[in-house]
Design a protein around this motif. Sequence first.
Motif, PDB file in Angstrom:
ATOM      1  N   LEU A 101      -4.652  37.734  47.487  1.00 19.63           N
ATOM      2  CA  LEU A 101      -3.433  36.940  47.377  1.00 19.63           C
ATOM      3  C   LEU A 101      -3.683  35.660  46.579  1.00 19.63           C
ATOM      4  CD1 LEU A 101      -0.528  37.225  48.298  1.00 19.63           C
ATOM      5  CD2 LEU A 101      -1.121  35.954  50.360  1.00 19.63           C
ATOM      6  N   VAL A 102      -4.769  34.985  46.850  1.00 17.39           N
ATOM      7  CA  VAL A 102      -5.115  33.763  46.111  1.00 17.39           C
ATOM      8  C   VAL A 102      -5.350  34.079  44.636  1.00 17.39           C
ATOM      9  CG1 VAL A 102      -6.918  31.994  45.834  1.00 17.39           C
ATOM     10  CG2 VAL A 102      -6.012  32.514  48.109  1.00 17.39           C
ATOM     11  N   LEU A 103      -6.085  35.162  44.352  1.00 19.59           N
ATOM     12  CA  LEU A 103      -6.333  35.551  42.963  1.00 19.59           C
ATOM     13  C   LEU A 103      -5.033  35.922  42.241  1.00 19.59           C
ATOM     14  CD1 LEU A 103      -9.611  37.635  43.338  1.00 19.59           C
ATOM     15  CD2 LEU A 103      -9.361  35.336  42.365  1.00 19.59           C
ATOM     16  N   THR A 104      -4.113  36.554  42.953  1.00 20.96           N
ATOM     17  CA  THR A 104      -2.827  36.926  42.366  1.00 20.96           C
ATOM     18  C   THR A 104      -2.012  35.681  42.029  1.00 20.96           C
ATOM     19  OG1 THR A 104      -2.807  39.002  43.572  1.00 20.96           O
ATOM     20  CG2 THR A 104      -0.690  38.209  42.750  1.00 20.96           C
ATOM     21  N   ILE A 105      -1.969  34.736  42.925  1.00 19.84           N
ATOM     22  CA  ILE A 105      -1.231  33.489  42.673  1.00 19.84           C
ATOM     23  C   ILE A 105      -1.841  32.758  41.490  1.00 19.84           C
ATOM     24  CG2 ILE A 105      -0.715  31.205  43.633  1.00 19.84           C
ATOM     25  CD1 ILE A 105      -0.473  32.684  46.401  1.00 19.84           C
ATOM     26  N   ASN A 106      -3.163  32.755  41.411  1.00 20.07           N
ATOM     27  CA  ASN A 106      -3.848  32.126  40.279  1.00 20.07           C
ATOM     28  C   ASN A 106      -3.502  32.846  38.970  1.00 20.07           C
ATOM     29  OD1 ASN A 106      -5.603  30.497  38.801  1.00 20.07           O
ATOM     30  ND2 ASN A 106      -7.318  31.880  39.156  1.00 20.07           N
ATOM     31  N   ALA A 107      -3.490  34.172  38.990  1.00 18.03           N
ATOM     32  CA  ALA A 107      -3.158  34.940  37.781  1.00 18.03           C
ATOM     33  C   ALA A 107      -1.706  34.730  37.375  1.00 18.03           C
ATOM     34  CB  ALA A 107      -3.447  36.421  38.012  1.00 18.03           C
ATOM     35  N   PHE A 108      -0.829  34.557  38.348  1.00 17.18           N
ATOM     36  CA  PHE A 108       0.587  34.303  38.036  1.00 17.18           C
ATOM     37  C   PHE A 108       0.745  33.032  37.209  1.00 17.18           C
ATOM     38  CE2 PHE A 108       3.781  36.619  40.949  1.00 17.18           C
ATOM     39  CZ  PHE A 108       3.220  37.839  40.631  1.00 17.18           C
ATOM     40  N   SER A 109      -0.109  32.051  37.455  1.00 19.89           N
ATOM     41  CA  SER A 109       0.008  30.793  36.728  1.00 19.89           C
ATOM     42  C   SER A 109      -0.376  30.949  35.250  1.00 19.89           C
ATOM     43  CB  SER A 109      -0.857  29.717  37.387  1.00 19.89           C
ATOM     44  OG  SER A 109      -2.232  30.033  37.240  1.00 19.89           O
ATOM     45  N   ARG A 110      -1.133  31.998  34.916  1.00 29.10           N
ATOM     46  CA  ARG A 110      -1.542  32.231  33.535  1.00 29.10           C
ATOM     47  C   ARG A 110      -0.498  32.982  32.720  1.00 29.10           C
ATOM     48  NH1 ARG A 110      -7.029  34.907  34.438  1.00 29.10           N
ATOM     49  NH2 ARG A 110      -7.164  34.022  36.491  1.00 29.10           N
ATOM     50  N   TYR A 111       0.356  33.724  33.375  1.00 25.01           N
ATOM     51  CA  TYR A 111       1.342  34.552  32.675  1.00 25.01           C
ATOM     52  C   TYR A 111       2.742  34.158  33.131  1.00 25.01           C
ATOM     53  CZ  TYR A 111      -2.661  37.492  31.558  1.00 25.01           C
ATOM     54  OH  TYR A 111      -3.866  37.956  31.112  1.00 25.01           O
ATOM     55  N   GLN A 112       3.601  33.900  32.164  1.00 25.20           N
ATOM     56  CA  GLN A 112       4.965  33.505  32.485  1.00 25.20           C
ATOM     57  C   GLN A 112       5.957  34.659  32.362  1.00 25.20           C
ATOM     58  OE1 GLN A 112       5.368  30.568  33.878  1.00 25.20           O
ATOM     59  NE2 GLN A 112       3.175  30.279  33.545  1.00 25.20           N
ATOM     60  N   GLN A 113       5.601  35.691  31.577  1.00 26.39           N
ATOM     61  CA  GLN A 113       6.502  36.824  31.402  1.00 26.39           C
ATOM     62  C   GLN A 113       6.602  37.633  32.686  1.00 26.39           C
ATOM     63  OE1 GLN A 113       4.607  38.555  27.850  1.00 26.39           O
ATOM     64  NE2 GLN A 113       6.725  38.868  27.167  1.00 26.39           N
ATOM     65  N   PHE A 114       7.825  38.037  32.988  1.00 26.93           N
ATOM     66  CA  PHE A 114       8.068  38.831  34.190  1.00 26.93           C
ATOM     67  C   PHE A 114       7.277  40.133  34.172  1.00 26.93           C
ATOM     68  CE2 PHE A 114      10.438  42.196  36.379  1.00 26.93           C
ATOM     69  CZ  PHE A 114      10.397  41.695  37.671  1.00 26.93           C
ATOM     70  N   ILE A 122       0.435  42.283  37.341  1.00 27.87           N
ATOM     71  CA  ILE A 122      -0.468  41.613  38.287  1.00 27.87           C
ATOM     72  C   ILE A 122      -0.068  41.946  39.721  1.00 27.87           C
ATOM     73  CG2 ILE A 122      -1.204  39.355  39.149  1.00 27.87           C
ATOM     74  CD1 ILE A 122      -0.847  38.392  36.179  1.00 27.87           C
ATOM     75  N   PHE A 123       1.221  41.949  39.996  1.00 26.68           N
ATOM     76  CA  PHE A 123       1.705  42.297  41.328  1.00 26.68           C
ATOM     77  C   PHE A 123       1.347  43.748  41.664  1.00 26.68           C
ATOM     78  CE2 PHE A 123       5.073  43.622  44.323  1.00 26.68           C
ATOM     79  CZ  PHE A 123       4.770  42.755  45.359  1.00 26.68           C
ATOM     80  N   ALA A 124       1.410  44.626  40.663  1.00 23.54           N
ATOM     81  CA  ALA A 124       1.026  46.034  40.870  1.00 23.54           C
ATOM     82  C   ALA A 124      -0.454  46.130  41.252  1.00 23.54           C
ATOM     83  CB  ALA A 124       1.312  46.854  39.619  1.00 23.54           C
ATOM     84  N   PHE A 125      -1.299  45.312  40.607  1.00 27.12           N
ATOM     85  CA  PHE A 125      -2.712  45.263  40.983  1.00 27.12           C
ATOM     86  C   PHE A 125      -2.858  44.862  42.446  1.00 27.12           C
ATOM     87  CE2 PHE A 125      -4.370  45.239  36.600  1.00 27.12           C
ATOM     88  CZ  PHE A 125      -5.534  45.967  36.791  1.00 27.12           C
ATOM     89  N   LEU A 126      -2.140  43.813  42.849  1.00 23.61           N
ATOM     90  CA  LEU A 126      -2.207  43.359  44.239  1.00 23.61           C
ATOM     91  C   LEU A 126      -1.773  44.472  45.185  1.00 23.61           C
ATOM     92  CD1 LEU A 126      -2.527  41.132  46.442  1.00 23.61           C
ATOM     93  CD2 LEU A 126      -0.105  40.609  46.043  1.00 23.61           C
ATOM     94  N   CYS A 127      -0.644  45.090  44.903  1.00 18.88           N
ATOM     95  CA  CYS A 127      -0.145  46.162  45.777  1.00 18.88           C
ATOM     96  C   CYS A 127      -1.135  47.308  45.866  1.00 18.88           C
ATOM     97  CB  CYS A 127       1.208  46.671  45.282  1.00 18.88           C
ATOM     98  SG  CYS A 127       2.529  45.466  45.481  1.00 18.88           S
ATOM     99  N   PRO A 144       5.175  45.752  27.026  1.00 19.96           N
ATOM    100  CA  PRO A 144       5.340  44.438  27.674  1.00 19.96           C
ATOM    101  C   PRO A 144       4.448  44.235  28.903  1.00 19.96           C
ATOM    102  CG  PRO A 144       7.469  45.458  27.254  1.00 19.96           C
ATOM    103  CD  PRO A 144       6.429  46.487  26.967  1.00 19.96           C
ATOM    104  N   PHE A 145       3.920  45.325  29.474  1.00 22.16           N
ATOM    105  CA  PHE A 145       3.123  45.215  30.690  1.00 22.16           C
ATOM    106  C   PHE A 145       1.642  45.026  30.443  1.00 22.16           C
ATOM    107  CE2 PHE A 145       6.978  47.516  31.702  1.00 22.16           C
ATOM    108  CZ  PHE A 145       7.431  46.814  32.802  1.00 22.16           C
ATOM    109  N   PHE A 146       1.216  45.100  29.171  1.00 23.37           N
ATOM    110  CA  PHE A 146      -0.191  44.890  28.843  1.00 23.37           C
ATOM    111  C   PHE A 146      -0.581  43.431  29.071  1.00 23.37           C
ATOM    112  CE2 PHE A 146       0.447  48.650  26.021  1.00 23.37           C
ATOM    113  CZ  PHE A 146      -0.509  49.456  26.619  1.00 23.37           C
ATOM    114  N   LEU A 147      -1.732  43.239  29.652  1.00 23.07           N
ATOM    115  CA  LEU A 147      -2.226  41.873  29.872  1.00 23.07           C
ATOM    116  C   LEU A 147      -3.098  41.404  28.710  1.00 23.07           C
ATOM    117  CD1 LEU A 147      -3.112  41.893  33.682  1.00 23.07           C
ATOM    118  CD2 LEU A 147      -1.015  41.135  32.559  1.00 23.07           C
TER     119      LEU A 147
END
Length: 174
Positions: A15-28, A34-39, A170-173
């Motif tokens: 969860l912490v790593l996901t929140i951190n990764a969210f801050s790097r990417y602004q596109q939905f 990233i959320f798919a990785f978490l799930c 659009p989903f490529f990181l």
Amino acid sequence: MLHWFPFCGYFLIALVLTINAFSRYQQFSKRLTIFAFLCYFVIILRLCLTPVTFSFITANRNLRYFHGVPYNLLPFQQLDLEWFLNVIMTIPLGVLLYLVGRKSSFITVLALSFLFTFFIEGNQFVCDFLFHIGRVADIDDIITNTIGGVIGFYGIKLVDRGFIDKIIHPFFLS
């Protein structure tokens, strides 16, 4: 309750790593990846690192024991449903690896799939030793999960042509 400690600990880290990764990417779409990785990671944790009172093992395996913790180091003792389910379980890992680095080499995909699988199986062994979660570390799982990751990566690579590329681009990181 101590049996759930490994799952809860890894869940909080993810969860912490996901929140951190969210801050790097602004596109939905990238945040959705990233959320798919978490799930996916949480589902794998739930399937592999939570206590069980029953066994999915359908085959008679020659298990060894280390201080009461079962493990199997003899591959391919019997081909059963569990073998195929383990391949299927890690196909999404390969797809997610493709979204991170679609130009990765075969060796990289193989190594990442192996390391993820080794992480899970190693944790099953250690967590069963420390927290008695009732899991079996199995060499067959390492082999089949690695195969599943490679199949997922190259399966999505095969269909990543033409209009499919436009859908998943659009989903490529990377």
